[in-house]
Design a protein around this motif. Sequence first.
Motif, PDB file in Angstrom:
ATOM      1  N   UNK A   1      55.053 -12.978 163.017  1.00 24.47           N
ATOM      2  CA  UNK A   1      56.040 -11.902 162.933  1.00 24.47           C
ATOM      3  C   UNK A   1      55.787 -11.120 161.653  1.00 24.47           C
ATOM      4  N   UNK A   2      55.799  -9.801 161.762  1.00 25.12           N
ATOM      5  CA  UNK A   2      55.660  -8.941 160.587  1.00 25.12           C
ATOM      6  C   UNK A   2      56.725  -7.856 160.648  1.00 25.12           C
ATOM      7  N   UNK A   3      57.004  -7.283 159.499  1.00 23.91           N
ATOM      8  CA  UNK A   3      57.917  -6.147 159.413  1.00 23.91           C
ATOM      9  C   UNK A   3      57.153  -4.962 158.849  1.00 23.91           C
ATOM     10  N   UNK A   4      57.255  -3.831 159.517  1.00 25.40           N
ATOM     11  CA  UNK A   4      56.576  -2.602 159.109  1.00 25.40           C
ATOM     12  C   UNK A   4      57.586  -1.668 158.454  1.00 25.40           C
ATOM     13  N   UNK A   5      57.164  -1.031 157.380  1.00 26.82           N
ATOM     14  CA  UNK A   5      58.044  -0.108 156.665  1.00 26.82           C
ATOM     15  C   UNK A   5      57.326   1.230 156.524  1.00 26.82           C
ATOM     16  N   UNK A   6      57.972   2.292 157.030  1.00 25.28           N
ATOM     17  CA  UNK A   6      57.399   3.630 156.944  1.00 25.28           C
ATOM     18  C   UNK A   6      58.486   4.632 156.625  1.00 25.28           C
ATOM     19  N   UNK A   7      58.217   5.485 155.678  1.00 26.64           N
ATOM     20  CA  UNK A   7      59.181   6.510 155.286  1.00 26.64           C
ATOM     21  C   UNK A   7      59.101   7.697 156.241  1.00 26.64           C
ATOM     22  N   UNK A   8      60.265   8.273 156.532  1.00 26.14           N
ATOM     23  CA  UNK A   8      60.314   9.502 157.315  1.00 26.14           C
ATOM     24  C   UNK A   8      60.518  10.711 156.402  1.00 26.14           C
ATOM     25  N   UNK A   9      61.383  10.519 155.400  1.00 24.68           N
ATOM     26  CA  UNK A   9      61.595  11.567 154.395  1.00 24.68           C
ATOM     27  C   UNK A   9      61.814  10.878 153.059  1.00 24.68           C
ATOM     28  N   UNK A  10      60.896  11.077 152.138  1.00 19.66           N
ATOM     29  CA  UNK A  10      61.010  10.433 150.828  1.00 19.66           C
ATOM     30  C   UNK A  10      60.192  11.242 149.834  1.00 19.66           C
ATOM     31  N   UNK A  11      60.740  11.448 148.677  1.00 25.42           N
ATOM     32  CA  UNK A  11      60.132  12.321 147.676  1.00 25.42           C
ATOM     33  C   UNK A  11      58.789  11.785 147.191  1.00 25.42           C
ATOM     34  N   UNK A  12      58.721  10.480 146.902  1.00 26.50           N
ATOM     35  CA  UNK A  12      57.535   9.918 146.261  1.00 26.50           C
ATOM     36  C   UNK A  12      56.752   8.974 147.167  1.00 26.50           C
ATOM     37  N   UNK A  13      56.951   9.093 148.462  1.00 27.67           N
ATOM     38  CA  UNK A  13      56.218   8.234 149.395  1.00 27.67           C
ATOM     39  C   UNK A  13      55.805   9.063 150.603  1.00 27.67           C
ATOM     40  N   UNK A  14      54.499   9.103 150.851  1.00 25.48           N
ATOM     41  CA  UNK A  14      53.977   9.882 151.963  1.00 25.48           C
ATOM     42  C   UNK A  14      54.224   9.167 153.279  1.00 25.48           C
ATOM     43  N   UNK A  15      54.468   9.942 154.320  1.00 24.24           N
ATOM     44  CA  UNK A  15      54.765   9.349 155.624  1.00 24.24           C
ATOM     45  C   UNK A  15      53.537   8.691 156.245  1.00 24.24           C
ATOM     46  N   UNK A  16      52.354   8.899 155.687  1.00 24.12           N
ATOM     47  CA  UNK A  16      51.150   8.260 156.218  1.00 24.12           C
ATOM     48  C   UNK A  16      50.967   6.836 155.702  1.00 24.12           C
ATOM     49  N   UNK A  17      51.855   6.424 154.827  1.00 23.86           N
ATOM     50  CA  UNK A  17      51.783   5.079 154.253  1.00 23.86           C
ATOM     51  C   UNK A  17      52.676   4.125 155.042  1.00 23.86           C
ATOM     52  N   UNK A  18      52.127   2.992 155.460  1.00 25.46           N
ATOM     53  CA  UNK A  18      52.894   1.960 156.151  1.00 25.46           C
ATOM     54  C   UNK A  18      52.674   0.633 155.423  1.00 25.46           C
ATOM     55  N   UNK A  19      53.761   0.019 154.987  1.00 26.10           N
ATOM     56  CA  UNK A  19      53.689  -1.275 154.318  1.00 26.10           C
ATOM     57  C   UNK A  19      53.933  -2.388 155.333  1.00 26.10           C
ATOM     58  N   UNK A  20      53.097  -3.409 155.271  1.00 27.22           N
ATOM     59  CA  UNK A  20      53.197  -4.546 156.187  1.00 27.22           C
ATOM     60  C   UNK A  20      53.686  -5.765 155.406  1.00 27.22           C
ATOM     61  N   UNK A  21      54.835  -6.310 155.824  1.00 22.98           N
ATOM     62  CA  UNK A  21      55.375  -7.546 155.251  1.00 22.98           C
ATOM     63  C   UNK A  21      55.185  -8.670 156.271  1.00 22.98           C
ATOM     64  N   UNK A  22      54.528  -9.734 155.875  1.00 23.51           N
ATOM     65  CA  UNK A  22      54.396 -10.886 156.768  1.00 23.51           C
ATOM     66  C   UNK A  22      55.652 -11.739 156.661  1.00 23.51           C
ATOM     67  N   UNK A  23      56.717 -11.200 157.233  1.00 29.14           N
ATOM     68  CA  UNK A  23      58.017 -11.872 157.218  1.00 29.14           C
ATOM     69  C   UNK A  23      58.953 -11.134 158.153  1.00 29.14           C
TER      70      UNK A  23
END
Length: 671
Positions: free
Chosen positions: A97-119
């Motif tokens: 199981x993993x959790x994916x985190x992606x911003x839709x609107x954020x000043x200092x984080x591009x929407x092309x970035x996806x963080x993967x948490x193994x949890x």
Amino acid sequence: MLKIDRVRVEIQTEAGLYGVDEKFETGLNLLASEDNTWGKSSILEAIYYGLGFEEIVGGVGEKVLTSVYKTYIEHDEKKLAVLESKIYLQISNGKETVTLYRAAKMENRNSKLITVYYAELDKIGEATLIYDTYVHMKNSSVNEQGFHNFLENFLNIKLPKVPTTDGNQRKLYLQLIFSCMFIEQKHGWGDLFSGMPILGIKDAKKRVLEFVMNLDTLSNEKKKEELKAEEIKIKKDWGKVVNDIITACSKENCDVIGIPMKPSALTEIDLSGMHILKNKKNISESIEELKKEYSQIECVKPKVVDNFDKLQEELNKIENDVASYEEDVKWLQDHIMNEKAMIETLNNNLEIISNDLRNNKDAAKLRELGSELNCLTSKDICPVCNQKISDSLLPNVEGIEIMSIDVNIHHLNAQKKMLEYAKESHKKNREDMDKKLQLLHGKIFSLRRLAKAIRSDLYSVDDNLSEALVYKKIELQMEVDNLENLIKFVDEQKEVLLRFADEWKVYLQRKKELPKDKFTDSDRKKIQLLRNKFVANLEKYNYKSVIDKNEINISEDNYLPIVEQFDMKFDSSASDNVRGIWAYTVALQQVSMNMGGNHPRVLIFDEPVQHSIVPGDMKNFLDSIIELGKNCQTIIGITVKDSDTQKKIDELDDNVCNLIKVKNKAFQKLA
């Protein structure tokens, strides 16, 4: 297998934190509301977006999302401005199981970035493995830190390489595959897989269906392409050998006949018909004539009485020259070996630097997208004790810091250029030394022949012949040696041709083993099952546009439904076209589950009740989803406007349907 476990959307507004948090189960999940504008599609969009599949909706990045993610949300008849928004998506593959985190609107984080948490989502703060990936950028489907490369590995999917519209080969994209399973509301009900993005894959629908059903045609076409490449290689290698033989013969003013110009399964008997001619005679006859002429000259002794000392002096000089040249040869051979070793070392160093450069560029790319992962370690601070750390074993010198990512990239680029320049320099040195070595070997060979001739003269007693005969003997001996070497070379090349002939036999055997029909028995069974399941589903959903269902077939060209060789859609009413999409999408899942396909076993339908489809047909559709069982997952966004539809949904057992009711507005204030 892909299972959507949970989706959580967090929207920071001027009035606080709003959003939605829903969990999904295996089997059937109904996301139901009484109105079509309450946010069901926005929740499903979060799933597409979290997986990097928003191209199915119609674009790339946050621009395809509804206004609730970007501008404002409605609450208590007020419009609240959106300051920031982000999406968490918890998924599993049956084991992890993993959790994916992606911003839709954020000043200092591009929407092309996806963080993967193994949890799991609730435990991402305890995740032992976290890393950032990027999506919708060059090589994001193949590079180690590309998100779709991660997703492919996480889902245990092995994507094939398929032909592209520009004539190359490229990996089949996940977005294309999932467009067969995710039917979105705006464009998805126009036709089968109408949401499939255009990504430069030739015959994209066909390739996707071949992959999903795991048809052998895909591997057969790959084998055909491999065989074509093998054929080209053998023909190229064969042609080079033939050209080398012809060139070598031409240098000695010889002709060659009976040489096989093209690859074939030849044998030694076939090659026995290949002959080398010198002055229209067989080369062996020419050699015998030259040897006979040489013997006749050898019987006549050169004059040595008056110039014995001179000949002896010349012989000594030749022997000294030979010894000197042999020392030069040894020196060149040693240095050529050194040059080869240096080139090998430089190649290894270049590979290491290229990897480091790629990793640093990926890190810079992620940083530019807004990654804050490992922010402490990137500043040389231990995340546990907060003390300064160093990646050097040397003592810290005050005022000297470890290079930044940008400086690293600049430094690595400079190193790469320097190593490439050094490599080219060493390659040129080696080539020059090779030429000198060949020249020295030629000189030594000539001097040894001359020394042999002089020794013969020194020990002869005849004083009637002129010195010119010595050189004549040398010329004859040289010609004999060259012709004998030519025979030896051609014999060696015949062995090479025999080896290529064996490769050609293997190629012909592999070509013969390819099925004459483009479909294997297994393929035909799968296509027939697809047709049968499709028609059975149509019957179940009360499809009426085609009276005689026996007229319905699956095209062998693209695996889509046809009636009398025409697209079945042309004979379908608007509501029956929707039923056709239901039937085919479900049938594709059924075939994959029954016959070992590559279907990820997840389906999403957004508002499948289109064009006044009656509740009874919708109930049959839901029943067929339930029949798929718990080994797959289906999420359906549905608007319940009438009592009959509500009644049909209420009749569903809680054990087979996870009902998620969206009341008023999906996005509410979060605690």
